[in-house]
Structures are given as C-alpha cells and as structure tokens.
Design an enzyme around this catalytic site. Structure first.
Site, PDB file in Angstrom:
ATOM      1  N   GLU A   1       0.845  -1.193   0.000  1.00  0.00           N
ATOM      2  CA  GLU A   1       0.000   0.000   0.000  1.00  0.00           C
ATOM      3  C   GLU A   1       0.876   1.237   0.000  1.00  0.00           C
ATOM      4  O   GLU A   1       0.394   2.342   0.209  1.00  0.00           O
ATOM      5  CB  GLU A   1      -0.963  -0.020   1.181  1.00  0.00           C
TER       6      GLU A   1
ATOM      7  N   CYS B   1      -3.536  -3.269   4.575  1.00  0.00           N
ATOM      8  CA  CYS B   1      -2.660  -4.315   5.128  1.00  0.00           C
ATOM      9  C   CYS B   1      -3.123  -5.716   4.778  1.00  0.00           C
ATOM     10  O   CYS B   1      -2.448  -6.694   5.090  1.00  0.00           O
ATOM     11  CB  CYS B   1      -2.571  -4.186   6.646  1.00  0.00           C
TER      12      CYS B   1
ATOM     13  N   HIS C   1      -2.529  -9.480  12.406  1.00  0.00           N
ATOM     14  CA  HIS C   1      -1.929  -8.276  11.828  1.00  0.00           C
ATOM     15  C   HIS C   1      -1.560  -7.362  12.993  1.00  0.00           C
ATOM     16  O   HIS C   1      -2.357  -7.162  13.912  1.00  0.00           O
ATOM     17  CB  HIS C   1      -2.928  -7.584  10.888  1.00  0.00           C
TER      18      HIS C   1
HETATM   19  P1  HMG Z   1      -3.015   7.621  21.117  1.00  0.00           P
HETATM   20  O1  HMG Z   1      -4.199   8.458  21.253  1.00  0.00           O
HETATM   21  O2  HMG Z   1      -1.724   8.297  20.941  1.00  0.00           O
HETATM   22  O3  HMG Z   1      -2.792   6.658  22.319  1.00  0.00           O
HETATM   23  O4  HMG Z   1      -3.300   6.643  19.871  1.00  0.00           O
HETATM   24  P2  HMG Z   1      -3.738   6.287  23.571  1.00  0.00           P
HETATM   25  O5  HMG Z   1      -3.950   7.477  24.399  1.00  0.00           O
HETATM   26  O6  HMG Z   1      -4.926   5.501  23.060  1.00  0.00           O
HETATM   27  O7  HMG Z   1      -2.760   5.320  24.334  1.00  0.00           O
HETATM   28  C1  HMG Z   1      -2.364   4.109  23.782  1.00  0.00           C
HETATM   29  C2  HMG Z   1      -2.262   3.097  24.935  1.00  0.00           C
HETATM   30  O8  HMG Z   1      -1.140   3.475  25.753  1.00  0.00           O
HETATM   31  C3  HMG Z   1      -3.491   3.095  25.863  1.00  0.00           C
HETATM   32  O9  HMG Z   1      -3.695   1.737  26.247  1.00  0.00           O
HETATM   33  C4  HMG Z   1      -3.010   3.899  27.055  1.00  0.00           C
HETATM   34  O10 HMG Z   1      -3.687   3.578  28.253  1.00  0.00           O
HETATM   35  C5  HMG Z   1      -1.547   3.483  27.132  1.00  0.00           C
HETATM   36  P3  HMG Z   1      -5.126   1.022  25.970  1.00  0.00           P
HETATM   37  O11 HMG Z   1      -6.123   1.833  26.672  1.00  0.00           O
HETATM   38  O12 HMG Z   1      -5.304   1.079  24.470  1.00  0.00           O
HETATM   39  O13 HMG Z   1      -4.915  -0.353  26.466  1.00  0.00           O
HETATM   40  N1  HMG Z   1      -0.683   4.421  27.852  1.00  0.00           N
HETATM   41  C6  HMG Z   1       0.288   4.038  28.696  1.00  0.00           C
HETATM   42  N2  HMG Z   1       0.688   2.824  29.114  1.00  0.00           N
HETATM   43  C7  HMG Z   1       1.741   2.758  29.981  1.00  0.00           C
HETATM   44  N3  HMG Z   1       2.360   3.862  30.472  1.00  0.00           N
HETATM   45  C8  HMG Z   1       1.993   5.097  30.092  1.00  0.00           C
HETATM   46  C9  HMG Z   1       0.901   5.230  29.161  1.00  0.00           C
HETATM   47  N4  HMG Z   1       0.282   6.285  28.579  1.00  0.00           N
HETATM   48  C10 HMG Z   1      -0.695   5.774  27.775  1.00  0.00           C
HETATM   49  N5  HMG Z   1       2.625   6.165  30.568  1.00  0.00           N
HETATM   50  C11 HMG Z   1      -3.301   4.880  18.307  1.00  0.00           C
HETATM   51  C12 HMG Z   1      -2.981   5.282  19.746  1.00  0.00           C
HETATM   52  C13 HMG Z   1      -2.985   3.419  18.116  1.00  0.00           C
HETATM   53  C14 HMG Z   1      -4.791   5.096  18.035  1.00  0.00           C
HETATM   54  C15 HMG Z   1      -2.455   5.751  17.349  1.00  0.00           C
HETATM   55  O14 HMG Z   1      -1.107   5.421  17.486  1.00  0.00           O
HETATM   56  C16 HMG Z   1      -2.841   5.596  15.876  1.00  0.00           C
HETATM   57  O15 HMG Z   1      -3.728   6.287  15.388  1.00  0.00           O
HETATM   58  N6  HMG Z   1      -2.135   4.683  15.131  1.00  0.00           N
HETATM   59  C17 HMG Z   1      -2.424   4.447  13.714  1.00  0.00           C
HETATM   60  C18 HMG Z   1      -3.678   3.629  13.507  1.00  0.00           C
HETATM   61  C19 HMG Z   1      -3.535   2.188  13.950  1.00  0.00           C
HETATM   62  O16 HMG Z   1      -2.465   1.645  14.108  1.00  0.00           O
HETATM   63  N7  HMG Z   1      -4.718   1.506  14.070  1.00  0.00           N
HETATM   64  C20 HMG Z   1      -4.728   0.103  14.430  1.00  0.00           C
HETATM   65  C21 HMG Z   1      -5.958  -0.637  13.890  1.00  0.00           C
HETATM   66  S1  HMG Z   1      -6.189  -0.372  12.143  1.00  0.00           S
HETATM   67  C22 HMG Z   1      -5.016  -1.406  11.387  1.00  0.00           C
HETATM   68  O17 HMG Z   1      -4.429  -2.238  12.006  1.00  0.00           O
HETATM   69  C23 HMG Z   1      -4.732  -1.153   9.931  1.00  0.00           C
HETATM   70  C24 HMG Z   1      -3.455  -0.417   9.648  1.00  0.00           C
HETATM   71  O18 HMG Z   1      -2.335  -1.279   9.825  1.00  0.00           O
HETATM   72  C25 HMG Z   1      -3.476   0.131   8.219  1.00  0.00           C
HETATM   73  C26 HMG Z   1      -3.834  -0.789   7.080  1.00  0.00           C
HETATM   74  O19 HMG Z   1      -4.649  -1.668   7.147  1.00  0.00           O
HETATM   75  O20 HMG Z   1      -3.346  -0.486   6.006  1.00  0.00           O
HETATM   76  C27 HMG Z   1      -3.250   0.782  10.537  1.00  0.00           C
END
Ligand code: HMG
Length: 390
Positions: free
Chosen positions: A82, A114, A236
C-alpha cells in the site's frame, strides 16, 4: 479429484537500513516512553534510508528464496503493497532486473491496505490448486508513514516478507476453510496526493476488532477449527498491543474469560520482531508468523490461526498446520541479523528523511548513498526509478 496440500514452502524477511528508538520519539513529543514500550508495545521502528523503498526491501526479501529454490515453475509473482512507487507499473517488475525473475511469469501488484499480502497468499493457493506443478512468489512489502507529530507517528515501520507458495509445502499447510468480512469504512486511507496515511485511530482499533470477530464467525460457519485447537494466533500487528487487544476481544466475544497468561501464551512469540520493526502493513502478519516460528518451541503438526486486517476494510480468519521438518527451512539467524544490523537513527536525520519529497521535474537526481542493504534506489531520472544491486 484429489487435491494436493497447498501452503508456504519458504519465507524470507528484509527490513530497512535504519531504526528509530521510541525513546527518541517520546522525548521529542514529551510523552512518557512507557506509553510506547507498554501502552502500544513498540520499542523501535524501521525507517527507510534515502536510497531505499518498497522495491529494494522486496528484492532483499525475495533474493534468498530464489537462491535456495531457483525460479523454475514460478509462473506468478504477486507483490502486495500500500506504499507503491508507481500508479501503473507493478513494483514486482523491477525485480526482474534486480533478482532475475523468470520472463515466463505474470507479475501483478495487489492493493487493499494491510490485507493485500493475505489476498496474495489466497490467490496463490487457488492458482496452485488448479496446477500443482506451479509455484507462486508472494511478496508483501511496505513502508508505513504517518504525519510527523501525529498519534500515528509511533506506529510507523517498514519490512518485506517474501513467501514461496507451493503444493506439498515444507513449512505451513493451509486449511481449506477461510472466514471473510468486508465493509466500507473510513478508518485509514491515503489519497493519491499524500505520502502519509490518514487515520481515525480509535475508529480503526474498533473496526479491526469487530472485523476480526466477524471473520472468525464466518470461518466457523465454513467449518473451521475450534478456538482451543490453535497453538498460537498470528494477528496483523499495526502495533503489537493490538494483537493482545484483538485476541482478548475475540475470546470474550466467545464467552471465554481471558486470562493474561493465556493471551500471552497465544500471542507473545508472534510479536517479538514486530515490536522492533513497527507496522509493516501487508508484511506485518507474516512477520508475526516468522517471529513465532523462530521463537516458539516445536510446533510440528500444530494448528496456527491467522487474522488478517486491512483498513477500509477487509478481514480474513484462516488457519494452517505446521509441517514436520519445518525448522530446517527457517532463516532464524538471517532474520535476527536483518534486525540487529540496522543503524540507529537520530531525530534530526529521521525528520529530514520524513520530510523529503521525490523530485518531479524529470531531471537526473542521484540519491544519497546510505543503505548497507543489497539493493538501492540509485537515482531518479527522466521520471524513472533507477535501481542497483551490490
Ligand atoms: P493515542 O491516542 O496516541 O494513544 O493513539 P492512547 O492514548 O490511546 O494510548 C495508547 C495506549 O497506551 C493506551 O492503552 C493507554 O492507556 C496506554 P489502551 O487503553 O489502548 O490499552 N498508555 C500508557 N501505558 C503505559 N504507560 C503510560 C501510558 N500512557 C498511555 N505512561 C493509536 C494510539 C494506536 C490510536 C495511534 O497510534 C494511531 O492512530 N495509530 C495508527 C492507527 C492504527 O495503528 N490503528 C490500528 C488498527 S487499524 C489497522 O491495524 C490497519 C493499519 O495497519 C493500516 C492498514 O490496514 O493499512 C493501521
């Protein structure tokens, strides 16, 4: 009619020259590093050098497969990505001159976020069922790029996994059952004018979990195995914590109270490479399989589950059985070396690389010589990409 078993006969992985430590990003963004190390389960991510792209890492992944098996009977090459380099020409065609693909093969590029690597694997299985004397080279290759300073930034990464798919496979025999789920959803996408992906992070996490559950339901409807039959679950992995989340969600949706040790036993070995490589989009699931095979105990005759998800979205739940003697065919040392030989990147150079844009004037533009890997993009000239082998 008797059908011959089909599956993965060989697997090989490559990644980029550079890696960025999440501690560097955490400091830059003023975030507690444990958010990355523990919260999303990422320590490092692979970053492409100025002279690397999805073609150079795909060539590096596929070369060892051709060196071991030759090119005889490879009638199809399916390259899933992609982060393609051209809107028309299939990236796999560049591999002809780089690694010597046969001219008597069809070469096609596949796209569905993906999920594309899994589409390649399943299409390959279909072609081989029609003619078991043929083999198909499937290459999943991607460089994941989000905007600087965005929530997606720590979930970047890059890798390529090449798979030789054949009848009577040496590593993994695919089960005939497969569960599918597709839906039109805007959780992650990349318009043609953007080099970075756009994403609705929370929506994507929820969409992934729902799609995985729906694909599982369809898999069971089609006569697939019970959850308890699997030795491990390869998900994935956009970030490794996602595999844990999705597995807990799946177990709970089936009425199992998910215990942390049970989830760890099902997932942990699949995450060890992805934790340091980052999201490699189409390659991520198959890098998870390689990590499992390289780190778990003997998996002979054990069933594995595969959960593929591509935003937009398509999910597939499928399964397979690890073949007797599989361990002799693994490339564990080379895989570890590909990771350990990456050069650590400082923030300044990371940012420069991220912000760099390909020239569009058609003049001769040599690329900076940075990569230590076997293939490099040496120049852009006349709107063409010029590659070289070392
Ligand atoms: P964010 O808002 O930066 O993070 O986005 P958050 O606030 O949700 O925190 C992440 C986790 O860290 C949370 O845990 C927090 O509690 C924890 P959860 O509640 O999820 O269990 N946390 C901590 N833990 C320990 N110590 C600390 C601490 N602070 C916070 N101090 C997000 C996170 C993944 C949404 C962002 O990085 C993002 O948008 N990433 C890109 C999208 C993505 O990867 N999506 C995944 C599903 S879609 C997919 O897999 C397809 C893809 O590969 C593309 C394709 O298909 O082509 C993306």
């Amino acid at each position: 009619m008797t059908t011959q078993p089909v599956g993965i006969h060989d697997l090989s992985f490559a990644t980029t020259h550079y890696a960025l430590d999440h501690a560097v990003l955490a400091e830059r963004l003023g975030v507690d590093v444990d958010k990355y190390y523990l919260g999303i389960g990422q320590e490092k991510m692979s970053v492409a050098a100025a002279d690397e792209d999805i073609v150079t890492i795909a060539a590096a992944a596929a070369r060892p497969i051709l060196a071991r098996h030759g090119t005889d009977d490879i009638r199809t090459v399916l390259l899933a990505t992609e982060s393609g380099v051209d809107q028309s020409k299939a990236a796999g065609l560049y591999l002809h001159s780089l690694i010597g693909l046969p001219n008597t093969a069809r070469v096609v590029e596949i796209k569905q976020a993906c999920y594309g690597g899994t589409a390649g694997l399943q299409f390959a299985a279909g072609l081989i069922a029609r003619d078991p004397s043929q083999r198909v080279l499937v290459i999943a290759t991607d460089i994941a790029k989000y905007e600087l300073d965005s929530p997606g930034e720590p979930t970047q990464g890059a890798a390529a996994v090449a798979m030789l798919v054949s009848a009577n496979p040496a590593i993994l025999q695919l089960d005939p059952q497969s569960g599918l789920y597709s839906a039109d959803i805007m959780d992650f996408w990349r318009p043609n004018y953007s080099t970075a992906a756009m994403v609705d992070g929370k929506t994507s996490v929820n969409a992934y979990q729902k799609a995985a559950q729906e694909a599982w339901t369809d898999y069971r409807r089609k006569g697939g195995r019970e959850l308890t039959e699997f030795a491990a679950f390869c998900y994935h992995q956009p970030f490794t914590k996602m595999a844990y989340k999705a597995h807990r969600h799946l177990l709970e949706s089936q009425g199992h109270t998910a215990d942390a040790a049970e989830i760890d036993a099902a997932i942990k070995d699949t995450t060890l490479y992805n934790r340091t490589v980052g999201n490699s989009y189409t390659a991520s699931l198959y890098l998870g399989l390689m990590s499992l095979l390289d780190h778990a105990g003997d998996l002979t005759d054990r069933a594995l589950a595969f959960i593929s998800y591509g935003s937009g979205s398509v999910a597939e739940f499928f399964s397979g059985t690890v073949q007797p003697g599989y361990a002799e065919h693994l490339r564990t040392d080379a895989n570890r070396q590909a990771i350990s030989t990456r050069e650590t990147l400082d923030y300044k150079r990371y940012r420069e690389l991220h912000e760099a844009h390909s020239p569009t004037d058609g003049m001769y533009h040599p690329t900076l010589e940075e990569t230590s890997r076997p293939y490099r993009l040496s120049a852009l000239s006349g709107h063409k990409r010029i590659y070289e082998s070392r």
